[in-house]
Design a protein around this motif. Structure first.
Motif, mmCIF file in Angstrom:
data_model
loop_
_atom_site.group_PDB
_atom_site.id
_atom_site.type_symbol
_atom_site.label_atom_id
_atom_site.label_comp_id
_atom_site.label_asym_id
_atom_site.label_seq_id
_atom_site.Cartn_x
_atom_site.Cartn_y
_atom_site.Cartn_z
ATOM 1 N N TYR A 32 0.292 18.900 -1.809
ATOM 2 C CA TYR A 32 -1.076 18.892 -2.320
ATOM 3 C C TYR A 32 -1.999 18.703 -1.134
ATOM 4 N N GLU A 33 -3.173 19.291 -1.208
ATOM 5 C CA GLU A 33 -4.150 19.132 -0.134
ATOM 6 C C GLU A 33 -5.482 18.744 -0.750
ATOM 7 N N ILE A 34 -6.102 17.717 -0.195
ATOM 8 C CA ILE A 34 -7.427 17.285 -0.635
ATOM 9 C C ILE A 34 -8.374 17.459 0.546
ATOM 10 N N ILE A 35 -9.445 18.195 0.325
ATOM 11 C CA ILE A 35 -10.444 18.430 1.355
ATOM 12 C C ILE A 35 -11.749 17.806 0.877
ATOM 13 N N LEU A 36 -12.305 16.912 1.676
ATOM 14 C CA LEU A 36 -13.595 16.287 1.381
ATOM 15 C C LEU A 36 -14.587 16.751 2.436
ATOM 16 N N VAL A 37 -15.658 17.373 1.999
ATOM 17 C CA VAL A 37 -16.701 17.822 2.919
ATOM 18 C C VAL A 37 -17.691 16.673 3.069
ATOM 19 N N THR A 38 -17.695 16.054 4.243
ATOM 20 C CA THR A 38 -18.549 14.879 4.450
ATOM 21 C C THR A 38 -19.905 15.220 5.040
ATOM 22 N N ASP A 39 -20.040 16.440 5.586
ATOM 23 C CA ASP A 39 -21.316 16.848 6.168
ATOM 24 C C ASP A 39 -21.324 18.367 6.332
ATOM 25 N N GLY A 40 -22.457 18.968 6.239
ATOM 26 C CA GLY A 40 -22.564 20.405 6.441
ATOM 27 C C GLY A 40 -22.026 21.204 5.271
ATOM 28 N N LYS A 41 -21.526 22.406 5.581
ATOM 29 C CA LYS A 41 -20.997 23.307 4.560
ATOM 30 C C LYS A 41 -19.765 24.013 5.110
ATOM 31 N N CYS A 42 -18.965 24.574 4.207
ATOM 32 C CA CYS A 42 -17.849 25.415 4.618
ATOM 33 C C CYS A 42 -17.534 26.389 3.492
ATOM 34 N N LYS A 43 -16.924 27.494 3.877
ATOM 35 C CA LYS A 43 -16.513 28.495 2.915
ATOM 36 C C LYS A 43 -14.995 28.411 2.795
ATOM 37 N N ILE A 44 -14.490 28.218 1.592
ATOM 38 C CA ILE A 44 -13.058 28.135 1.343
ATOM 39 C C ILE A 44 -12.680 29.281 0.409
ATOM 40 N N THR A 45 -11.640 30.013 0.779
ATOM 41 C CA THR A 45 -11.133 31.101 -0.058
ATOM 42 C C THR A 45 -9.813 30.648 -0.659
ATOM 43 N N ILE A 46 -9.744 30.638 -1.987
ATOM 44 C CA ILE A 46 -8.547 30.216 -2.705
ATOM 45 C C ILE A 46 -8.119 31.373 -3.602
ATOM 46 N N ASP A 47 -6.926 31.900 -3.350
ATOM 47 C CA ASP A 47 -6.417 33.056 -4.114
ATOM 48 C C ASP A 47 -7.466 34.168 -4.240
ATOM 49 N N ASN A 48 -8.052 34.550 -3.111
ATOM 50 C CA ASN A 48 -9.019 35.658 -3.011
ATOM 51 C C ASN A 48 -10.357 35.402 -3.699
ATOM 52 N N THR A 49 -10.645 34.157 -4.067
ATOM 53 C CA THR A 49 -11.956 33.794 -4.608
ATOM 54 C C THR A 49 -12.632 32.871 -3.603
ATOM 55 N N GLU A 50 -13.865 33.226 -3.185
ATOM 56 C CA GLU A 50 -14.603 32.459 -2.193
ATOM 57 C C GLU A 50 -15.456 31.384 -2.850
ATOM 58 N N TYR A 51 -15.447 30.198 -2.243
ATOM 59 C CA TYR A 51 -16.276 29.083 -2.706
ATOM 60 C C TYR A 51 -17.069 28.557 -1.526
ATOM 61 N N LEU A 52 -18.346 28.308 -1.724
ATOM 62 C CA LEU A 52 -19.172 27.690 -0.701
ATOM 63 C C LEU A 52 -19.244 26.201 -1.030
ATOM 64 N N CYS A 53 -18.684 25.394 -0.156
ATOM 65 C CA CYS A 53 -18.652 23.948 -0.371
ATOM 66 C C CYS A 53 -19.718 23.287 0.491
ATOM 67 N N LYS A 54 -20.306 22.236 -0.029
ATOM 68 C CA LYS A 54 -21.352 21.524 0.694
ATOM 69 C C LYS A 54 -21.001 20.036 0.763
ATOM 70 N N LYS A 55 -21.833 19.275 1.408
ATOM 71 C CA LYS A 55 -21.621 17.841 1.579
ATOM 72 C C LYS A 55 -21.278 17.170 0.247
ATOM 73 N N ASN A 56 -20.254 16.313 0.271
ATOM 74 C CA ASN A 56 -19.753 15.532 -0.868
ATOM 75 C C ASN A 56 -18.916 16.328 -1.863
ATOM 76 N N ASP A 57 -18.637 17.599 -1.592
ATOM 77 C CA ASP A 57 -17.719 18.356 -2.446
ATOM 78 C C ASP A 57 -16.281 17.975 -2.115
ATOM 79 N N VAL A 58 -15.431 17.975 -3.133
ATOM 80 C CA VAL A 58 -14.007 17.690 -2.970
ATOM 81 C C VAL A 58 -13.226 18.885 -3.511
#
Length: 69
Positions: A32-58
């Protein structure tokens, strides 16, 4: 290994500070992997679906899922 069973054990826990432009190519892990965005933004692609994550997203990924960020 039965990937449908949840294991409460933590194999690795770390705080990573990544600065743009940083990229992790497509991968599949068997934990299992848990990613916590503590600052800024990131783009995560999961099974060919893109998500834009921002601060405080898990993001919680189960084993065997294609993902990149």
């Amino acid at each position: 290994m039965n990937i449908n069973e949840f294991s409460p054990y933590i194999r690795v826990a770390m705080l990573s500070t990544l600065t743009a432009p940083f990229k992790i190519n497509t991968r599949v892990i068997f934990d299992y992997e848990i990613i916590l965005v503590t600052d800024g933004k990131c783009k995560i692609t999961i099974d060919n679906t893109e998500y834009l994550c921002k601060k405080n997203d898990v993001v919680f990924l189960r084993p065997g899922i294609n993902h990149k960020f």
